[in-house]
Design a protein around this motif. Sequence first.
Motif, mmCIF file in Angstrom:
data_model
loop_
_atom_site.group_PDB
_atom_site.id
_atom_site.type_symbol
_atom_site.label_atom_id
_atom_site.label_comp_id
_atom_site.label_asym_id
_atom_site.label_seq_id
_atom_site.Cartn_x
_atom_site.Cartn_y
_atom_site.Cartn_z
ATOM 1 N N UNK A 35 56.823 -26.213 34.770
ATOM 2 C CA UNK A 35 56.901 -24.984 35.556
ATOM 3 C C UNK A 35 56.233 -23.894 34.721
ATOM 4 N N UNK A 36 55.966 -22.764 35.336
ATOM 5 C CA UNK A 36 55.381 -21.672 34.565
ATOM 6 C C UNK A 36 56.337 -21.208 33.471
ATOM 7 N N UNK A 37 57.645 -21.265 33.742
ATOM 8 C CA UNK A 37 58.631 -20.893 32.722
ATOM 9 C C UNK A 37 58.579 -21.858 31.535
ATOM 10 N N UNK A 38 58.420 -23.149 31.818
ATOM 11 C CA UNK A 38 58.290 -24.141 30.751
ATOM 12 C C UNK A 38 57.005 -23.882 29.963
ATOM 13 N N UNK A 39 55.917 -23.610 30.650
ATOM 14 C CA UNK A 39 54.646 -23.316 29.972
ATOM 15 C C UNK A 39 54.787 -22.105 29.058
ATOM 16 N N UNK A 40 55.451 -21.063 29.552
ATOM 17 C CA UNK A 40 55.669 -19.863 28.736
ATOM 18 C C UNK A 40 56.512 -20.196 27.502
ATOM 19 N N UNK A 41 57.547 -20.998 27.675
ATOM 20 C CA UNK A 41 58.412 -21.372 26.551
ATOM 21 C C UNK A 41 57.651 -22.220 25.534
ATOM 22 N N UNK A 42 56.821 -23.144 26.010
ATOM 23 C CA UNK A 42 56.028 -23.972 25.098
ATOM 24 C C UNK A 42 55.011 -23.112 24.348
ATOM 25 N N UNK A 43 54.407 -22.163 25.038
ATOM 26 C CA UNK A 43 53.455 -21.257 24.395
ATOM 27 C C UNK A 43 54.163 -20.425 23.319
ATOM 28 N N UNK A 44 55.366 -19.976 23.636
ATOM 29 C CA UNK A 44 56.131 -19.180 22.677
ATOM 30 C C UNK A 44 56.427 -19.987 21.414
ATOM 31 N N UNK A 45 56.715 -21.295 21.575
ATOM 32 C CA UNK A 45 56.919 -22.173 20.409
ATOM 33 C C UNK A 45 55.713 -22.128 19.476
ATOM 34 N N UNK A 68 66.039 -24.488 26.829
ATOM 35 C CA UNK A 68 65.321 -25.018 27.991
ATOM 36 C C UNK A 68 64.468 -26.232 27.609
ATOM 37 N N UNK A 69 63.714 -26.147 26.521
ATOM 38 C CA UNK A 69 62.798 -27.230 26.164
ATOM 39 C C UNK A 69 63.491 -28.425 25.537
ATOM 40 N N UNK A 70 64.661 -28.229 24.984
ATOM 41 C CA UNK A 70 65.359 -29.306 24.267
ATOM 42 C C UNK A 70 65.619 -30.507 25.160
ATOM 43 N N UNK A 71 65.988 -30.281 26.410
ATOM 44 C CA UNK A 71 66.346 -31.384 27.293
ATOM 45 C C UNK A 71 65.138 -32.060 27.957
ATOM 46 N N UNK A 72 63.942 -31.565 27.737
ATOM 47 C CA UNK A 72 62.752 -32.171 28.348
ATOM 48 C C UNK A 72 62.196 -33.284 27.471
ATOM 49 N N UNK A 103 53.292 -35.467 20.336
ATOM 50 C CA UNK A 103 52.428 -34.295 20.210
ATOM 51 C C UNK A 103 53.025 -33.059 20.890
ATOM 52 N N UNK A 104 54.175 -33.226 21.523
ATOM 53 C CA UNK A 104 54.831 -32.113 22.182
ATOM 54 C C UNK A 104 54.505 -31.971 23.654
ATOM 55 N N UNK A 105 53.682 -32.870 24.195
ATOM 56 C CA UNK A 105 53.334 -32.809 25.614
ATOM 57 C C UNK A 105 54.488 -33.343 26.459
ATOM 58 N N UNK A 106 54.661 -32.740 27.625
ATOM 59 C CA UNK A 106 55.690 -33.218 28.552
ATOM 60 C C UNK A 106 55.372 -34.639 28.999
ATOM 61 N N UNK A 107 56.372 -35.474 29.098
ATOM 62 C CA UNK A 107 56.173 -36.839 29.565
ATOM 63 C C UNK A 107 56.258 -36.933 31.083
#
Length: 79
Positions: free
Chosen positions: A20-30, A1-5, A10-14
Amino acid sequence: MLVQLKRDEYGFLQNRSDWSEAVAEAMAKEDELLLTPLHWEIIHFAQAYYDEFNHQPNARLFGCLLYTSDAADEEDSVD
């Protein structure tokens, strides 16, 4: 999911629209982080502030949020 973003060095979304909350959860898991209700309160506060003022809130505003938050009275912490 995060690979294509698109993310900065620094890892922040551009793109805010990618969030989305799913993206936030995935980033937190990283970062091996489990998002608590206090984390979500801070995230939603920062988003609402950014949407209104087009820049992120400063540290003092975050401090005020934490001081007045019901979640701050719980044993949860942001660390």
